[in-house]
Design a protein around this motif. Structure first.
Motif, PDB file in Angstrom:
ATOM      1  N   ALA A 104      46.137  44.040  39.890  1.00 39.32           N
ATOM      2  CA  ALA A 104      47.192  43.380  39.125  1.00 39.32           C
ATOM      3  C   ALA A 104      48.283  44.383  38.769  1.00 39.32           C
ATOM      4  O   ALA A 104      48.040  45.597  38.731  1.00 39.32           O
ATOM      5  CB  ALA A 104      46.610  42.766  37.853  1.00 39.32           C
ATOM      6  N   VAL A 151      55.675  41.100  38.483  1.00 40.73           N
ATOM      7  CA  VAL A 151      54.586  40.790  39.405  1.00 40.73           C
ATOM      8  C   VAL A 151      54.641  41.677  40.643  1.00 40.73           C
ATOM      9  O   VAL A 151      53.614  42.089  41.188  1.00 40.73           O
ATOM     10  CB  VAL A 151      54.645  39.298  39.802  1.00 40.73           C
ATOM     11  CG1 VAL A 151      53.639  38.986  40.894  1.00 40.73           C
ATOM     12  CG2 VAL A 151      54.408  38.415  38.596  1.00 40.73           C
ATOM     13  N   ARG A 154      48.558  50.415  41.329  1.00 40.24           N
ATOM     14  CA  ARG A 154      49.129  50.112  42.645  1.00 40.24           C
ATOM     15  C   ARG A 154      49.868  51.315  43.212  1.00 40.24           C
ATOM     16  O   ARG A 154      49.706  51.674  44.381  1.00 40.24           O
ATOM     17  CB  ARG A 154      50.082  48.922  42.532  1.00 40.24           C
ATOM     18  CG  ARG A 154      49.424  47.557  42.436  1.00 40.24           C
ATOM     19  CD  ARG A 154      50.488  46.502  42.285  1.00 40.24           C
ATOM     20  NE  ARG A 154      49.938  45.152  42.304  1.00 40.24           N
ATOM     21  CZ  ARG A 154      50.678  44.054  42.059  1.00 40.24           C
ATOM     22  NH1 ARG A 154      51.970  44.178  41.773  1.00 40.24           N
ATOM     23  NH2 ARG A 154      50.118  42.869  42.095  1.00 40.24           N
ATOM     24  N   GLN A 213      40.792  46.279  34.523  1.00 38.88           N
ATOM     25  CA  GLN A 213      40.723  45.360  35.654  1.00 38.88           C
ATOM     26  C   GLN A 213      39.750  45.852  36.737  1.00 38.88           C
ATOM     27  O   GLN A 213      39.673  45.254  37.818  1.00 38.88           O
ATOM     28  CB  GLN A 213      42.101  45.135  36.271  1.00 38.88           C
ATOM     29  CG  GLN A 213      42.783  46.379  36.797  1.00 38.88           C
ATOM     30  CD  GLN A 213      44.069  46.039  37.518  1.00 38.88           C
ATOM     31  OE1 GLN A 213      44.130  45.126  38.330  1.00 38.88           O
ATOM     32  NE2 GLN A 213      45.126  46.752  37.173  1.00 38.88           N
ATOM     33  N   ARG A 217      45.739  33.241  40.452  1.00 39.97           N
ATOM     34  CA  ARG A 217      45.257  34.440  39.781  1.00 39.97           C
ATOM     35  C   ARG A 217      45.889  34.531  38.385  1.00 39.97           C
ATOM     36  O   ARG A 217      47.115  34.575  38.249  1.00 39.97           O
ATOM     37  CB  ARG A 217      45.633  35.682  40.593  1.00 39.97           C
ATOM     38  CG  ARG A 217      44.916  35.792  41.943  1.00 39.97           C
ATOM     39  CD  ARG A 217      43.623  36.559  41.802  1.00 39.97           C
ATOM     40  NE  ARG A 217      42.955  36.734  43.089  1.00 39.97           N
ATOM     41  CZ  ARG A 217      43.154  37.771  43.893  1.00 39.97           C
ATOM     42  NH1 ARG A 217      44.019  38.716  43.558  1.00 39.97           N
ATOM     43  NH2 ARG A 217      42.492  37.868  45.025  1.00 39.97           N
ATOM     44  N   ARG A 218      45.067  34.567  37.371  1.00 32.93           N
ATOM     45  CA  ARG A 218      45.578  34.632  35.996  1.00 32.93           C
ATOM     46  C   ARG A 218      46.103  36.007  35.624  1.00 32.93           C
ATOM     47  O   ARG A 218      46.896  36.134  34.688  1.00 32.93           O
ATOM     48  CB  ARG A 218      44.482  34.205  35.019  1.00 32.93           C
ATOM     49  CG  ARG A 218      44.054  32.748  35.184  1.00 32.93           C
ATOM     50  CD  ARG A 218      43.043  32.363  34.118  1.00 32.93           C
ATOM     51  NE  ARG A 218      42.658  30.965  34.239  1.00 32.93           N
ATOM     52  CZ  ARG A 218      41.807  30.355  33.413  1.00 32.93           C
ATOM     53  NH1 ARG A 218      41.246  31.039  32.419  1.00 32.93           N
ATOM     54  NH2 ARG A 218      41.516  29.078  33.587  1.00 32.93           N
ATOM     55  N   ASP A 219      45.647  37.036  36.340  1.00 37.77           N
ATOM     56  CA  ASP A 219      46.096  38.391  35.998  1.00 37.77           C
ATOM     57  C   ASP A 219      47.364  38.786  36.754  1.00 37.77           C
ATOM     58  O   ASP A 219      47.745  39.953  36.737  1.00 37.77           O
ATOM     59  CB  ASP A 219      44.983  39.396  36.262  1.00 37.77           C
ATOM     60  CG  ASP A 219      44.568  39.424  37.735  1.00 37.77           C
ATOM     61  OD1 ASP A 219      45.089  38.595  38.521  1.00 37.77           O
ATOM     62  OD2 ASP A 219      43.735  40.273  38.091  1.00 37.77           O
ATOM     63  N   ARG A 220      47.981  37.819  37.449  1.00 42.63           N
ATOM     64  CA  ARG A 220      49.234  38.010  38.179  1.00 42.63           C
ATOM     65  C   ARG A 220      49.087  38.917  39.406  1.00 42.63           C
ATOM     66  O   ARG A 220      50.067  39.450  39.911  1.00 42.63           O
ATOM     67  CB  ARG A 220      50.325  38.582  37.276  1.00 42.63           C
ATOM     68  CG  ARG A 220      50.636  37.733  36.050  1.00 42.63           C
ATOM     69  CD  ARG A 220      51.874  38.241  35.347  1.00 42.63           C
ATOM     70  NE  ARG A 220      51.725  39.635  34.968  1.00 42.63           N
ATOM     71  CZ  ARG A 220      52.734  40.480  34.841  1.00 42.63           C
ATOM     72  NH1 ARG A 220      53.965  40.088  35.098  1.00 42.63           N
ATOM     73  NH2 ARG A 220      52.515  41.738  34.469  1.00 42.63           N
ATOM     74  N   SER A 221      47.866  39.101  39.887  1.00 42.18           N
ATOM     75  CA  SER A 221      47.688  39.847  41.127  1.00 42.18           C
ATOM     76  C   SER A 221      48.044  38.951  42.311  1.00 42.18           C
ATOM     77  O   SER A 221      48.201  37.737  42.179  1.00 42.18           O
ATOM     78  CB  SER A 221      46.251  40.359  41.245  1.00 42.18           C
ATOM     79  OG  SER A 221      45.332  39.288  41.227  1.00 42.18           O
ATOM     80  N   GLU A 230      48.934  33.009  46.026  1.00 39.15           N
ATOM     81  CA  GLU A 230      50.245  33.628  45.805  1.00 39.15           C
ATOM     82  C   GLU A 230      50.856  34.087  47.121  1.00 39.15           C
ATOM     83  O   GLU A 230      52.074  34.001  47.316  1.00 39.15           O
ATOM     84  CB  GLU A 230      50.086  34.817  44.850  1.00 39.15           C
ATOM     85  CG  GLU A 230      49.746  34.430  43.414  1.00 39.15           C
ATOM     86  CD  GLU A 230      48.317  34.006  43.209  1.00 39.15           C
ATOM     87  OE1 GLU A 230      48.002  33.411  42.159  1.00 39.15           O
ATOM     88  OE2 GLU A 230      47.487  34.267  44.108  1.00 39.15           O
TER      89      GLU A 230
END
Length: 682
Positions: A90, A97, A104, A243, A475-479, A484
């Motif tokens: 995430a 996002v 990352r 995470q 994905r709730r964690d915006r990953s 997506e």
């Protein structure tokens, strides 16, 4: 103050790779090198050749397997880092996002370094492979000419060179990436860079060349994602913070799929190389047994992860790290085994049976002479497309089943269309059209028409994207998850361009001319890589064309139905013109291929080519008619939906739009009457 300053180094350690992670990765790479050299030394593969035979020198004999071990380790780590960074991690808190900040960014930086190591090892592998194939030491005068001939004339040399160029592109993408989408594309390119390596082992020369190359390609993809993902977790897991558990769970599901792919493809490839149970007693067979044992250990470790360490990640992270480190070392030994296997002589001769010239050219056993019955019943699995079709069908049925269990309705006819499309893909690539498709132009044209029109038509009406968007969870964690990714693709500018019916029609029709009237047709017949790319091109262009006209899935805004119908008619006319051109042409296409097969009757070959033109002309009529019917049905359905929408609007506002329209007409009429001159009195 003392406690505050003491916590700063710990925070900083989350930005750089931990020393223990680096140590485990370096050790795993060293284990791969040592295992490869020890096993090859034990089997005698590193010994100098007998007198009178060409010797590339000790540098090549020892350096090539070592470079291959480093190459494979770096390739796995690069792919794993990019895959995890793009699809499991995430964004950092408070960042967008697409942001690469935080874990990352650390993964992408590590991937840049490993990609550069991969590229360096690829250069060494390319040079030493050229020396090994030619039996010519790199230190000898004239090696540059040998190297040039290897990379320009041999398929193996071209494949390794293409892989090297793709690796360099991966390094550039990693360096320039500023968004997660760029990282995702880098991961795709990295996987593509692995595929040419399927030609570098024993798969490159065999009577079952097609199945051997496909199985090895699938095997390599599964290995690099599986091994590389675990390596990425060992290297960067400490920087994932809260995470970490979510990332590990996502990797665990991916690793299970990769393990299944590696196991099945490995068994297929080993069966081709070993031949029988007696072959397991040979040095090559013993290496296969050792690799199977290593896979069994990794399977047990995977079960331990899923049952014990992953559920305890929130309270005991060290247990996962310890088991993952041991697992990674076993993977390093397995990579060394794989390198040793690629450098060892298998029980089944690597050189194709030159007595069966047709089989060696086709890459699979030559079929019996053509008859209609044999054409309908022949089957030789083209493993790549068989796996693709089965995965497509399995994922679709899983999505439909998920909707059913949730209480949502999914039309049965769409499932039927998709199932028939997947089965048609299997038959067209592995059944009679695939088995006989390279033995005659008219037989090839049947396969071409099915791939470009029939299979896409069935698949498009399965509406797979709509099903995926309904079945996949956000994905709730915006990953950047599968749902997506699909949404990004749907709204991508490139799809807006490619989804335009004018563009798809140009690709659909222009591709015919470019493919058949250039050397591409000959390459597709003579090389497995060209054949795979041809199949992919036909499927994708056909799918885009059908989807742009009558697709049910969401996408870019389509032009009016009347314009789409016009596009269909123009495309049909061009397709007919192409068929007529083949029917009336007298120049033989791909003459070298037919000559290699032993077909020397030019008049008969031209007559068969003209029959292929007739098939191209006639075979497009029924699918085009079906497309036209579907287009008209969609047009009528759209009109009915518009009418119902207007009726509902009129019911809600008491026909306000019609009343306003009548009022405007009345006002215009009154204005005209007021401007008209009065009539003179009598």
């Amino acid at each position: 103050m003392a406690s505050t300053t003491a916590t700063r180094p710990a925070a900083r350690s989350t930005e750089e790779p931990t020393g223990s992670g680096r140590l485990v990765l370096v050790t795993a790479g060293a284990v791969a090198v040592v295992v490869a050299l020890v096993l090859l030394g034990t089997t005698g593969a590193l010994a100098a050749p007998s007198a009178g035979l060409l010797d590339p020198g000790p540098l090549t004999r020892y350096g090539l397997p070592a470079a291959r071990a480093v190459h494979d380790t770096a390739a796995s780590l690069t792919v794993g880092l990019l895959v995890l960074a793009a699809w499991t991690v995430a964004p950092a808190p408070g960042k967008s996002v697409d942001s690469l900040a935080g874990p990352r960014r650390s993964m992408v930086r590590a991937a840049t370094v490993s990609a550069l190591v991969w590229a360096g090892a690829a250069v060494v592998v390319l040079v030493l492979t050229a020396a090994d194939v030619a039996g010519f030491s790199p230190s000898q005068p004239g090696f540059s000419l040998v190297f040039f001939s290897f990379t320009s004339q041999l398929e193996l040399g071209r494949a390794l060179l293409v892989s090297l160029l793709l690796v360099l592109l991966v390094a550039v993408l990693c360096t320039l990436a500023t968004r997660v989408v760029a990282v995702a594309w880098a991961a795709v390119v990295a996987v593509l860079a692995v595929l040419p390596l399927s030609l570098a082992g024993h798969a490159g020369g065999t009577d079952n060349h097609m199945t051997a190359v496909d199985s090895l390609a699938l095997h390599l993809v599964g290995v690099v994602v599986w091994v590389g993902g675990l390596g990425a977790l060992v290297l960067t897991g400490g920087r994932l913070g809260d995470q970490r558990a979510a990332v590990v769970r996502r990797y665990s599901g991916l690793a299970a799929a990769c393990f299944a792919l590696v196991t099945v493809s490995g068994l297929v490839n080993a069966a081709l190389r070993v031949g029988s149970f007696a072959g397991l007693a040979t040095p090559y067979g013993l290496l296969v047994v050792g690799k199977v044992a290593a896979l069994a250990l990794l399977f047990v470790a995977g079960l331990a992860h899923r049952r014990r360490t992953i559920p305890r990640l929130g309270t005991d992270r060290s247990a996962f790290a310890r088991l993952a480190a041991v697992e990674l070392l076993v993977m390093g030994a397995t990579l060394g085994l794989a390198v040793a296997l690629s450098r060892s002589a298998p029980p089944v001769p690597e050189t194709p049976d030159t007595a069966d010239r047709v089989a060696s050219l086709l890459g699979y056993p030559a079929p019996a002479p053509f008859t209609v019955g044999r054409y309908l019943t022949a089957f030789y699995p083209e493993l790549l497309w068989l796996v693709v079709a089965l995965v497509m069908l399995g994922l679709y049925l899983a999505g439909a089943l998920k909707l059913h269990r949730r209480g949502d309705r999914w039309p049965l006819q769409r499932t039927l269309f998709w199932t028939l499309g997947c089965l048609a893909l299997v038959y067209v690539t592995s059944g009679g059209p695939g088995v006989y498709g390279r033995l005659g132009f008219s037989l090839h044209m049947v396969q071409h028409m099915a791939l470009m029109v029939l299979v896409p038509f069935l698949l498009v009406f399965g509406a797979p994207i709509t099903l995926a968007l309904r079945a996949l969870d956000a994905r709730r964690d915006r990953s950047f998850g599968p749902r997506e990714t699909l949404l990004r693709l749907i709204h991508a500018p490139v799809l807006k361009f490619l989804g335009n019916p004018v563009v798809t029609a140009a690709l659909f029709t222009g591709g015919l001319t470019v493919f058949y009237y250039t050397p591409l047709f000959g390459l597709a017949l003579a090389t497995h890589t060209g054949h795979v790319l041809m199949t992919a091109h036909f499927l994708l262009t056909g799918y885009l064309f059908v989807w742009s006209l009558v697709g049910l899935d969401p996408g870019p805004e389509r032009p009016p139905y009347a314009f789409r119908l016009l596009i269909l008619l123009v495309t049909l006319a061009f397709h007919a013109f192409f068929g007529i051109a083949l029917m009336s042409g007298s120049a033989l296409l791909a003459p070298d291929w037919w000559s290699a097969l032993g077909h020397t009757d030019t008049a008969a070959l031209v007559a068969d080519q003209q029959r292929g033109g007739a098939i191209a002309w006639g075979a497009g009529d029924l699918p085009s008619l079906a497309l036209g019917v579907a287009l008209l049905a969609g047009w009528l359905r759209s009109d009915r939906q518009t009418s119902r929408r207007l009726d509902r609007q009129a019911d809600r506002d008491d026909d306000a739009e019609l009343k306003a329209y009548n009022a405007r007409l009345s006002a215009l009429s009154t204005a005209r009457e007021s401007r008209r001159p009065s009539e003179p009195a009598e």
